[in-house]
Write a protein that holds these residues in place. Sequence first.
Motif, PDB file in Angstrom:
ATOM      1  N   LYS A   1     -27.070   3.290   0.681  1.00 14.60           N
ATOM      2  CA  LYS A   1     -25.742   3.813   1.008  1.00 14.60           C
ATOM      3  C   LYS A   1     -25.010   2.887   1.968  1.00 14.60           C
ATOM      4  CE  LYS A   1     -23.482   7.885   3.048  1.00 14.60           C
ATOM      5  NZ  LYS A   1     -23.712   9.234   3.616  1.00 14.60           N
ATOM      6  N   VAL A   2     -25.710   2.417   2.992  1.00 13.17           N
ATOM      7  CA  VAL A   2     -25.092   1.533   3.979  1.00 13.17           C
ATOM      8  C   VAL A   2     -24.703   0.206   3.332  1.00 13.17           C
ATOM      9  CG1 VAL A   2     -25.462   0.257   6.119  1.00 13.17           C
ATOM     10  CG2 VAL A   2     -26.261   2.615   5.925  1.00 13.17           C
ATOM     11  N   ALA A   3     -25.566  -0.324   2.482  1.00 12.20           N
ATOM     12  CA  ALA A   3     -25.260  -1.591   1.815  1.00 12.20           C
ATOM     13  C   ALA A   3     -23.988  -1.479   0.982  1.00 12.20           C
ATOM     14  CB  ALA A   3     -26.438  -2.028   0.951  1.00 12.20           C
ATOM     15  N   ALA A   4     -23.837  -0.367   0.255  1.00 14.41           N
ATOM     16  CA  ALA A   4     -22.639  -0.182  -0.566  1.00 14.41           C
ATOM     17  C   ALA A   4     -21.386  -0.087   0.306  1.00 14.41           C
ATOM     18  CB  ALA A   4     -22.792   1.074  -1.421  1.00 14.41           C
ATOM     19  N   LEU A   5     -21.476   0.652   1.415  1.00 16.25           N
ATOM     20  CA  LEU A   5     -20.337   0.806   2.324  1.00 16.25           C
ATOM     21  C   LEU A   5     -19.933  -0.537   2.929  1.00 16.25           C
ATOM     22  CD1 LEU A   5     -18.441   2.566   4.172  1.00 16.25           C
ATOM     23  CD2 LEU A   5     -20.360   2.667   5.774  1.00 16.25           C
ATOM     24  N   VAL A   6     -20.907  -1.265   3.448  1.00 18.77           N
ATOM     25  CA  VAL A   6     -20.613  -2.532   4.126  1.00 18.77           C
ATOM     26  C   VAL A   6     -20.129  -3.585   3.126  1.00 18.77           C
ATOM     27  CG1 VAL A   6     -21.611  -4.384   5.522  1.00 18.77           C
ATOM     28  CG2 VAL A   6     -22.220  -2.006   5.995  1.00 18.77           C
ATOM     29  N   ALA A   7     -20.705  -3.594   1.924  1.00 18.26           N
ATOM     30  CA  ALA A   7     -20.264  -4.543   0.901  1.00 18.26           C
ATOM     31  C   ALA A   7     -18.789  -4.337   0.575  1.00 18.26           C
ATOM     32  CB  ALA A   7     -21.118  -4.393  -0.361  1.00 18.26           C
TER      33      ALA A   7
ATOM     34  N   SER B   1     -24.388 -10.013   1.881  1.00 16.38           N
ATOM     35  CA  SER B   1     -25.677 -10.031   1.184  1.00 16.38           C
ATOM     36  C   SER B   1     -26.593  -8.964   1.750  1.00 16.38           C
ATOM     37  CB  SER B   1     -26.350 -11.405   1.302  1.00 16.38           C
ATOM     38  OG  SER B   1     -26.781 -11.642   2.636  1.00 16.38           O
ATOM     39  N   ARG B   2     -27.619  -8.617   0.968  1.00 19.42           N
ATOM     40  CA  ARG B   2     -28.689  -7.737   1.435  1.00 19.42           C
ATOM     41  C   ARG B   2     -29.915  -8.588   1.725  1.00 19.42           C
ATOM     42  NH1 ARG B   2     -28.936  -2.096  -1.939  1.00 19.42           N
ATOM     43  NH2 ARG B   2     -30.735  -1.870  -0.535  1.00 19.42           N
ATOM     44  N   TRP B   3     -30.549  -8.323   2.839  1.00 12.95           N
ATOM     45  CA  TRP B   3     -31.726  -9.076   3.264  1.00 12.95           C
ATOM     46  C   TRP B   3     -32.812  -9.054   2.183  1.00 12.95           C
ATOM     47  CZ3 TRP B   3     -33.333 -12.336   6.954  1.00 12.95           C
ATOM     48  CH2 TRP B   3     -34.693 -12.432   7.239  1.00 12.95           C
ATOM     49  N   SER B   4     -32.975  -7.917   1.531  1.00 10.75           N
ATOM     50  CA  SER B   4     -34.048  -7.765   0.547  1.00 10.75           C
ATOM     51  C   SER B   4     -33.861  -8.657  -0.672  1.00 10.75           C
ATOM     52  CB  SER B   4     -34.144  -6.307   0.095  1.00 10.75           C
ATOM     53  OG  SER B   4     -32.923  -5.889  -0.492  1.00 10.75           O
TER      54      SER B   4
ATOM     55  N   ASP C   1     -21.546 -13.875   5.774  1.00 10.10           N
ATOM     56  CA  ASP C   1     -20.795 -13.443   6.953  1.00 10.10           C
ATOM     57  C   ASP C   1     -21.307 -12.113   7.480  1.00 10.10           C
ATOM     58  OD1 ASP C   1     -19.048 -15.664   6.754  1.00 10.10           O
ATOM     59  OD2 ASP C   1     -17.828 -14.616   5.264  1.00 10.10           O
ATOM     60  N   ILE C   2     -21.661 -11.209   6.563  1.00 11.21           N
ATOM     61  CA  ILE C   2     -22.220  -9.908   6.937  1.00 11.21           C
ATOM     62  C   ILE C   2     -23.476  -9.672   6.097  1.00 11.21           C
ATOM     63  CG2 ILE C   2     -21.826  -7.426   7.133  1.00 11.21           C
ATOM     64  CD1 ILE C   2     -18.861  -7.928   7.289  1.00 11.21           C
ATOM     65  N   VAL C   3     -24.566  -9.330   6.769  1.00  8.34           N
ATOM     66  CA  VAL C   3     -25.838  -9.082   6.097  1.00  8.34           C
ATOM     67  C   VAL C   3     -26.327  -7.690   6.477  1.00  8.34           C
ATOM     68  CG1 VAL C   3     -28.222  -9.839   5.788  1.00  8.34           C
ATOM     69  CG2 VAL C   3     -26.420 -11.535   6.226  1.00  8.34           C
TER      70      VAL C   3
END
Length: 389
Positions: A258-264, A275-278, A286-288
């Motif tokens: 959920k957080v990844a979708a929001l931040v993306a 990007s996602r760390w995984s 710029d934002i991970v």
Amino acid sequence: MNNTLFALLYTLAVGGAWLLSLPFLLLFSFKEKYRRSIPARFFLWRNPPLPEGRVWFHACSFGETRALKPLLEAFEKDAALTVTTQTGCDEGKKLLETVRYLPFEPLLWFWVRPQKALVVMEAELWFLLFYLAKRKGAKTLLVNARISDRSYPRYQKFAWLYRRIFAHIDEVFAQSEADKKRLEALGARRVTVTGNVKLANLPEASRRYEKPGGLVVTAASTHEGEEEGVVAAFVAFRRRHPDAKLLVVPRHPERFGKVAALVARQAREAGLSFSRWSEGRSLAADIVVVDAMGELVNLYAVSDIVVLGGAFAPVGGHNPAEVIPFGCRLVSGTKIFNQRAMFDAVEGPLFCELSELEAALERALEAPPLRLKTPVSLAPILEGVRDVV
């Protein structure tokens, strides 16, 4: 009412609650978060009693378990550990061979064996845990004891119960003088102020990552309602600091997606890479979003500013001390009611509301790194356990 009669009536009451909750426990046991802990704690599935004659340590979750490390190492040959959560169990197994889940209270009648000592971390004040350990010959200690400003009125409402619990605790080691006064008001005896145990063993990075170029801001242990505001503040901050990067580390694994979708979405709208760390274990974007457990301290090692979550939403804050070894500046929200003693023990944090975070990031550029006011000694606790070892 004598102790035996009270213990039996208490067991009937909590046992009834256990029976009523069985359908819900079975349902929740299918969730990944509880797949191991619920069967072990509420049904004793693959959860045999601890071997007899040990120094029995108990902690709730990941942070409390990690804080026990120096005590576990001091009594390594005799030590055994129980925990409440799966994250606590996973961390405990890194430190000790003998680790179990603590059964729900009525089951302790069948589970507790004679031990040399019972050492319980913080607020795990379960009546039957102390009563049965003491009844079977253990010396009982409560360490790192605390009662927050917010929770103290709730403790007072059940003071009759806590007086019963503290009657079976031989020694209490409190985080602060304020905690000592509150604990004594609830019936605690032989209370010693030793400071916060979590400050006695500051962490080291377990992996070394190359620091990205430019300023690195890490939003650590964020909760629901915090990420969107943190990213918005960073986007505004980055207009003046175009080389800055943001690492977002959500507190709970079940929220990673959920957080990844929001931040993306926010990154895309701001024209920033994401990007996602995984997906590659890279800090180049710029934002991970760091969707992994156990990496937070490693990320502190490459950070310049840490925005510590859990205090912009009404969660109560998180432990600021892990930042200290890495020379970071720290920005926190104001809702630190569960961590006030920890913040009182450090110098240099900046506080703000979420709407003020952009300005706080600017101030952090000129602020000193977070530092510890005074060291913490474990000597009184070690002495208290060694009396019976």
